[in-house]
Design a protein around this motif. Structure first.
Motif, PDB file in Angstrom:
ATOM      1  N   CYS A 171      -5.241  24.768  25.882  1.00 45.02           N
ATOM      2  CA  CYS A 171      -5.207  23.519  25.128  1.00 45.02           C
ATOM      3  C   CYS A 171      -6.311  22.600  25.651  1.00 45.02           C
ATOM      4  O   CYS A 171      -6.286  22.208  26.818  1.00 45.02           O
ATOM      5  CB  CYS A 171      -3.847  22.849  25.260  1.00 45.02           C
ATOM      6  SG  CYS A 171      -2.463  23.859  24.670  1.00 45.02           S
ATOM      7  N   THR A 174      -9.307  16.672  22.958  1.00 40.57           N
ATOM      8  CA  THR A 174     -10.159  16.457  21.783  1.00 40.57           C
ATOM      9  C   THR A 174     -10.830  15.088  21.755  1.00 40.57           C
ATOM     10  O   THR A 174     -11.805  14.897  21.026  1.00 40.57           O
ATOM     11  CB  THR A 174      -9.316  16.580  20.496  1.00 40.57           C
ATOM     12  OG1 THR A 174      -8.308  15.553  20.516  1.00 40.57           O
ATOM     13  CG2 THR A 174      -8.671  17.947  20.385  1.00 40.57           C
ATOM     14  N   ALA A 185      -6.044  20.471  21.655  1.00 39.63           N
ATOM     15  CA  ALA A 185      -6.042  21.390  20.514  1.00 39.63           C
ATOM     16  C   ALA A 185      -6.181  22.823  20.997  1.00 39.63           C
ATOM     17  O   ALA A 185      -6.851  23.105  22.001  1.00 39.63           O
ATOM     18  CB  ALA A 185      -7.174  21.059  19.548  1.00 39.63           C
ATOM     19  N   CYS A 201       0.192  23.019  22.661  1.00 35.13           N
ATOM     20  CA  CYS A 201      -0.889  22.100  22.340  1.00 35.13           C
ATOM     21  C   CYS A 201      -0.394  21.042  21.356  1.00 35.13           C
ATOM     22  O   CYS A 201       0.582  21.241  20.642  1.00 35.13           O
ATOM     23  CB  CYS A 201      -2.075  22.842  21.728  1.00 35.13           C
ATOM     24  SG  CYS A 201      -2.752  24.176  22.759  1.00 35.13           S
ATOM     25  N   ILE A 203      -2.386  19.862  18.839  1.00 37.36           N
ATOM     26  CA  ILE A 203      -3.037  20.150  17.555  1.00 37.36           C
ATOM     27  C   ILE A 203      -3.350  21.642  17.494  1.00 37.36           C
ATOM     28  O   ILE A 203      -3.685  22.252  18.515  1.00 37.36           O
ATOM     29  CB  ILE A 203      -4.346  19.343  17.411  1.00 37.36           C
ATOM     30  CG1 ILE A 203      -4.080  17.839  17.548  1.00 37.36           C
ATOM     31  CG2 ILE A 203      -5.035  19.633  16.092  1.00 37.36           C
ATOM     32  CD1 ILE A 203      -5.345  16.999  17.646  1.00 37.36           C
ATOM     33  N   TYR A 206      -8.709  21.347  15.418  1.00 36.63           N
ATOM     34  CA  TYR A 206      -9.280  20.004  15.351  1.00 36.63           C
ATOM     35  C   TYR A 206     -10.740  20.112  14.922  1.00 36.63           C
ATOM     36  O   TYR A 206     -11.517  20.869  15.516  1.00 36.63           O
ATOM     37  CB  TYR A 206      -9.199  19.310  16.711  1.00 36.63           C
ATOM     38  CG  TYR A 206      -9.882  17.952  16.725  1.00 36.63           C
ATOM     39  CD1 TYR A 206      -9.241  16.833  16.208  1.00 36.63           C
ATOM     40  CD2 TYR A 206     -11.179  17.799  17.230  1.00 36.63           C
ATOM     41  CE1 TYR A 206      -9.860  15.586  16.202  1.00 36.63           C
ATOM     42  CE2 TYR A 206     -11.797  16.563  17.235  1.00 36.63           C
ATOM     43  CZ  TYR A 206     -11.142  15.461  16.721  1.00 36.63           C
ATOM     44  OH  TYR A 206     -11.759  14.244  16.705  1.00 36.63           O
TER      45      TYR A 206
END
Length: 379
Positions: A171, A174, A185, A201, A203, A206
């Motif tokens: 992860c 971002t 993400a 994570c 997201i 991304y």
């Protein structure tokens, strides 16, 4: 003794190749002493008298077994597509032939003819990578070289190698913030066209101006707790994918868990997706100058729930959109304090909606300012 051991090497390569389709980047390698069970004794009633008879009544020469390799200590970072090789030495073959006979002379890598990928995707079932010194064994007659670990073709009739790779998702921060956090993400930029497990994570995918990408046919994005896909201030398409299981485990009333989110002047097309099992929202187009075409998606909420007011498709806070041909259902909040909507237009900059199939929502269409029904994809 019921078993014997032999050193076997597992090599993992990225999907970068030279002109002869030889992998050029070794991501990880490990050699382990693998425990190998002896096959049962020969049954003289089998043809030839050398095979053994299994419980199904059939006679077999070999015995299949699974070998497990642990690469966790290597901290290797895998690409979305990889090539895996298995190598070992026998009496006369291998990188360092042993020079004496042993049971390893009958050791092979299994290629079941009925085997298909049950986890992940075999991106090329017609090809296999192997190293043989016999030119005639290659489909090209050895034109691409012999004694080299390279791709061979025309393998579809023979099945695919039975391998399963388990990896821990990385992860990556971002710079996109929510609730005072820099959200992480599973993938930043690039196109997702297969499974993306974003468990752990915030997201799944991304995308922003520095990291372009999108979602293509075959994508299966799941497991993130804040967003499945975020398109932040850039143009990207989310098409023909499946985005699901976005939110906390179990789902709760915290106001996140949105499957697809366009914001900050983003644009693009969201078309033909299956969106389900989201905590808060299915598809959200939000913010001034954000303009998205949302068409032909199947957006399915959790049904009647008492812990969160879900919305299927939301156009809000100055965003514009064309919302057409979508099927939206199952968004229903049972308490009377808030309302769930199939389509929610909230202080939008302009929305054109038509031919949507809306059913089993608490309210199918909530119009809290659609901006006159105008859609400006160029804004």
């Amino acid at each position: 003794s019921t078993s014997w051991t032999h050193p076997i090497t597992l090599n993992v390569y990225s999907d970068s190749f030279d002109a002869n389709v030889v992998p050029t980047t070794l991501l990880a390698t490990v050699t382990q002493n693998v425990t190998i069970p002896w096959r049962p004794a020969a049954d003289p009633t089998c043809s030839g008298g050398t095979a053994w008879r299994a419980g199904d009544g059939n006679c077999y020469n070999g015995l299949a077994f699974n070998a497990t390799f642990d690469l966790s200590s290597l901290n290797a970072t895998l690409t979305n597509s990889i090539v895996v090789g298995v190598a070992f030495n026998t009496q006369s073959y291998g990188a360092a032939p042993i020079g004496s006979a042993g049971p390893y002379n009958s050791l092979n890598v299994g290629v079941p003819t009925s085997q298909t990928a049950s986890v992940g995707t075999d991106s090329n079932s017609n090809g296999v990578f192997w190293n043989t010194s016999f030119a005639a064994f290659y489909a090209d007659g050895g034109a691409g070289g012999v004694g080299t670990f390279r791709e061979d073709t025309n393998w579809a009739p023979n099945g695919t190698v039975a391998l399963q790779i388990e990896a821990t998702q990385v992860c990556t921060p971002t710079g996109f913030s929510r609730d005072g956090m820099d959200l992480t993400a599973a993938q930043i930029g690039g196109t997702v066209s297969s499974e993306l497990d974003a468990t752990g994570c915030n997201i799944g995918l991304y995308v922003d101006g520095d990291n372009p990408g999108g979602v293509a046919s075959g994508a299966d994005i799941h497991g993130a707790n804040y967003f499945g896909v975020v398109v932040n201030g850039t143009s990207a398409n989310v098409q023909d994918g499946s985005i699901h299981n976005i939110g906390e485990v179990p789902f709760n009333g915290t106001q996140h868990g949105n499957a697809v989110f366009y914001t900050a002047g983003a644009s693009g097309t969201v078309d033909g997706n299956t969106v389900s099992l989201y905590q808060k929202g299915g598809i959200i187009v939000d913010g001034t100058d954000t303009a998205v075409t949302v068409t032909n998606n199947a957006v399915t909420g959790l049904g009647q729930v008492d812990f969160i007011a879900q919305n299927g498709i939301q156009i809000s806070r100055g965003a514009t959109a064309l919302v057409k041909g979508n099927t939206v259902s199952g968004n229903w909040y049972t308490p009377k304090s808030f309302v769930s909507c199939g389509l929610l237009f909230f202080q939008a900059g302009g929305v054109k909606q038509q031919a949507n199939n809306l059913f089993d929502n608490e309210i199918n269409l909530c119009n809290v300012g659609r901006g006159g029904g105008n859609y400006n994809p160029g804004s």
